[in-house]
Design a protein around this motif. Sequence first.
Motif, mmCIF file in Angstrom:
data_model
loop_
_atom_site.group_PDB
_atom_site.id
_atom_site.type_symbol
_atom_site.label_atom_id
_atom_site.label_comp_id
_atom_site.label_asym_id
_atom_site.label_seq_id
_atom_site.Cartn_x
_atom_site.Cartn_y
_atom_site.Cartn_z
ATOM 1 N N MET A 161 42.762 41.210 48.081
ATOM 2 C CA MET A 161 43.185 39.839 47.779
ATOM 3 C C MET A 161 42.146 39.211 46.863
ATOM 4 N N ALA A 162 42.603 38.387 45.934
ATOM 5 C CA ALA A 162 41.671 37.697 45.040
ATOM 6 C C ALA A 162 42.236 36.342 44.637
ATOM 7 N N ILE A 163 41.304 35.422 44.382
ATOM 8 C CA ILE A 163 41.645 34.089 43.878
ATOM 9 C C ILE A 163 40.749 33.826 42.663
ATOM 10 N N PRO A 164 41.153 34.268 41.469
ATOM 11 C CA PRO A 164 40.327 33.989 40.290
ATOM 12 C C PRO A 164 40.188 32.490 40.045
ATOM 13 N N GLU A 165 39.146 32.143 39.302
ATOM 14 C CA GLU A 165 38.962 30.727 38.978
ATOM 15 C C GLU A 165 40.149 30.232 38.156
ATOM 16 N N PRO A 166 40.591 28.994 38.393
ATOM 17 C CA PRO A 166 41.699 28.450 37.600
ATOM 18 C C PRO A 166 41.334 28.448 36.108
ATOM 19 N N SER A 167 42.289 28.783 35.277
ATOM 20 C CA SER A 167 42.030 28.821 33.842
ATOM 21 C C SER A 167 43.340 28.716 33.073
ATOM 22 N N ASP A 168 43.270 28.067 31.916
ATOM 23 C CA ASP A 168 44.408 28.061 30.990
ATOM 24 C C ASP A 168 44.339 29.229 30.019
ATOM 25 N N ASP A 169 43.290 30.036 30.129
ATOM 26 C CA ASP A 169 43.081 31.185 29.257
ATOM 27 C C ASP A 169 43.835 32.380 29.837
ATOM 28 N N LEU A 170 45.022 32.643 29.293
ATOM 29 C CA LEU A 170 45.853 33.716 29.848
ATOM 30 C C LEU A 170 45.180 35.079 29.732
ATOM 31 N N ALA A 171 44.432 35.291 28.642
ATOM 32 C CA ALA A 171 43.756 36.572 28.477
ATOM 33 C C ALA A 171 42.715 36.773 29.572
ATOM 34 N N HIS A 174 44.564 37.578 32.840
ATOM 35 C CA HIS A 174 44.992 38.982 32.826
ATOM 36 C C HIS A 174 43.804 39.900 33.138
ATOM 37 N N GLN A 175 42.657 39.595 32.546
ATOM 38 C CA GLN A 175 41.463 40.411 32.764
ATOM 39 C C GLN A 175 41.050 40.388 34.230
ATOM 40 N N ARG A 176 41.067 39.208 34.849
ATOM 41 C CA ARG A 176 40.657 39.085 36.257
ATOM 42 C C ARG A 176 41.605 39.868 37.175
ATOM 43 N N PHE A 177 42.903 39.658 37.005
ATOM 44 C CA PHE A 177 43.860 40.337 37.876
ATOM 45 C C PHE A 177 43.856 41.846 37.632
ATOM 46 N N ALA A 178 43.710 42.258 36.388
ATOM 47 C CA ALA A 178 43.638 43.691 36.092
ATOM 48 C C ALA A 178 42.406 44.311 36.746
ATOM 49 N N ALA A 179 41.307 43.561 36.790
ATOM 50 C CA ALA A 179 40.086 44.074 37.425
ATOM 51 C C ALA A 179 40.304 44.333 38.906
ATOM 52 N N VAL A 180 41.079 43.468 39.561
ATOM 53 C CA VAL A 180 41.374 43.676 40.982
ATOM 54 C C VAL A 180 42.188 44.956 41.161
ATOM 55 N N ARG A 181 43.201 45.112 40.342
ATOM 56 C CA ARG A 181 44.029 46.331 40.419
ATOM 57 C C ARG A 181 43.184 47.581 40.185
ATOM 58 N N GLU A 182 42.302 47.516 39.197
ATOM 59 C CA GLU A 182 41.463 48.683 38.891
ATOM 60 C C GLU A 182 40.480 48.983 40.027
ATOM 61 N N MET A 198 49.166 32.616 42.423
ATOM 62 C CA MET A 198 49.603 31.408 43.104
ATOM 63 C C MET A 198 50.561 30.661 42.177
ATOM 64 N N SER A 199 50.869 29.428 42.518
ATOM 65 C CA SER A 199 51.914 28.704 41.786
ATOM 66 C C SER A 199 51.661 28.677 40.282
ATOM 67 N N GLN A 200 50.379 28.499 39.881
ATOM 68 C CA GLN A 200 50.087 28.273 38.468
ATOM 69 C C GLN A 200 49.925 29.563 37.663
ATOM 70 N N ASP A 201 49.694 30.707 38.332
ATOM 71 C CA ASP A 201 49.426 31.936 37.566
ATOM 72 C C ASP A 201 50.291 33.110 38.016
ATOM 73 N N LEU A 202 51.402 32.803 38.647
ATOM 74 C CA LEU A 202 52.290 33.824 39.195
ATOM 75 C C LEU A 202 52.700 34.892 38.165
ATOM 76 N N PRO A 203 53.168 34.523 36.959
ATOM 77 C CA PRO A 203 53.628 35.568 36.036
ATOM 78 C C PRO A 203 52.528 36.536 35.629
ATOM 79 N N VAL A 204 51.314 36.020 35.436
ATOM 80 C CA VAL A 204 50.205 36.887 35.026
ATOM 81 C C VAL A 204 49.856 37.857 36.147
ATOM 82 N N ALA A 205 49.803 37.349 37.378
ATOM 83 C CA ALA A 205 49.474 38.202 38.520
ATOM 84 C C ALA A 205 50.503 39.320 38.682
ATOM 85 N N ILE A 206 51.763 38.984 38.534
ATOM 86 C CA ILE A 206 52.812 39.995 38.661
ATOM 87 C C ILE A 206 52.705 41.027 37.545
#
Length: 229
Positions: A161-171, A174-182, A198-206
Motif C-alpha cells: 500500500m502507498a500514499i504518494p504525496e499529492p501532486s498535479d504532476d502526472l509524470a 506515474h513514477q511513484r506508483f510505478a515504483a511501488v509496483r516494481e 485515491m479520489s484525485q489520482d485514481l486513473p494514474v494508479a490504475i
Amino acid sequence: MSTIADNIANVRQQIREAAQASGRPPEQVQLLAVSKTKPAGAVREAFACAQRDFGENYLQEALDKQVELADLAITWHFIGPIQSNKTRPIAEHFAWVHSVDRLKIAQRLSAQRPAHLPPLNICLQVNVSGEASKSGCSAAELPALAQAVSQLPNLRLRGLMAIPEPSDDLALLHQRFAAVRELQDSLNLGLDTLSMGMSQDLPVAIAEGATWVRIGTALFGARDYSSKA
C-alpha cells in the motif's frame, strides 16, 4: 437515485474506463469505499448499491459502525496508522489491514488473530515519497519486512500500500506508483495486491497496476474532521 448511489456509479465507470485505457480487465481493480468520519447510514446506503468493502482509519469509529451495521455482510479494511495497543481489536474485527509498516505490529496481529477466523490479509505500507510525515517503511527496509511477515502463521501477505504525496504532476505520480509496483515485483513473493490510488489520482494508479483504489471523498463528499481533533 441517491447522491451516494450516483457517486458510486460514477466512480465505477471511472475505474472501468481507466482500466480499459491501460489494457487491463476492469475486474482486476476493486473499489474500497473509505467511510472514515461518515455515519453508518452512509455505509448502509453504499451497501445497498452492491458495495461490500469499506475502509476505516479510526479504530473506535470503525468498531462502533461494525456494531450498528452487524446485519450487513461487509468486508472491513483497516487503513489507518496502527498503534501497538490497538492491534488486538484490529486482529479480531477486520478482514484486511493495509497499513502495516513494521514487524512488531505484524507479529502482534498474527498472535492476536482469533483461531476461528481465516488469516488476516495484510498489505505493507511503503513510504514511496520519502516524506517524514508519512507512515510506511522505506524501500530499503521492505525486503526484510516482507520476508518476515510472509512467515507469520495467522497472516496472509497480499501486497503493498502507498500514499504518494499529492501532486498535479502526472509524470511524478506515474513514477511513484510505478515504483511501488516494481518494489512488489522485486520481492518475488507471488503477491497479488497493490492498494494505491485515491479520489484525485485514481486513473494514474490504475494505469500503474492498482488492484484496490481507496475512494472516500468522491463517494461520500468532503469529510468533517472536527470530531477527530
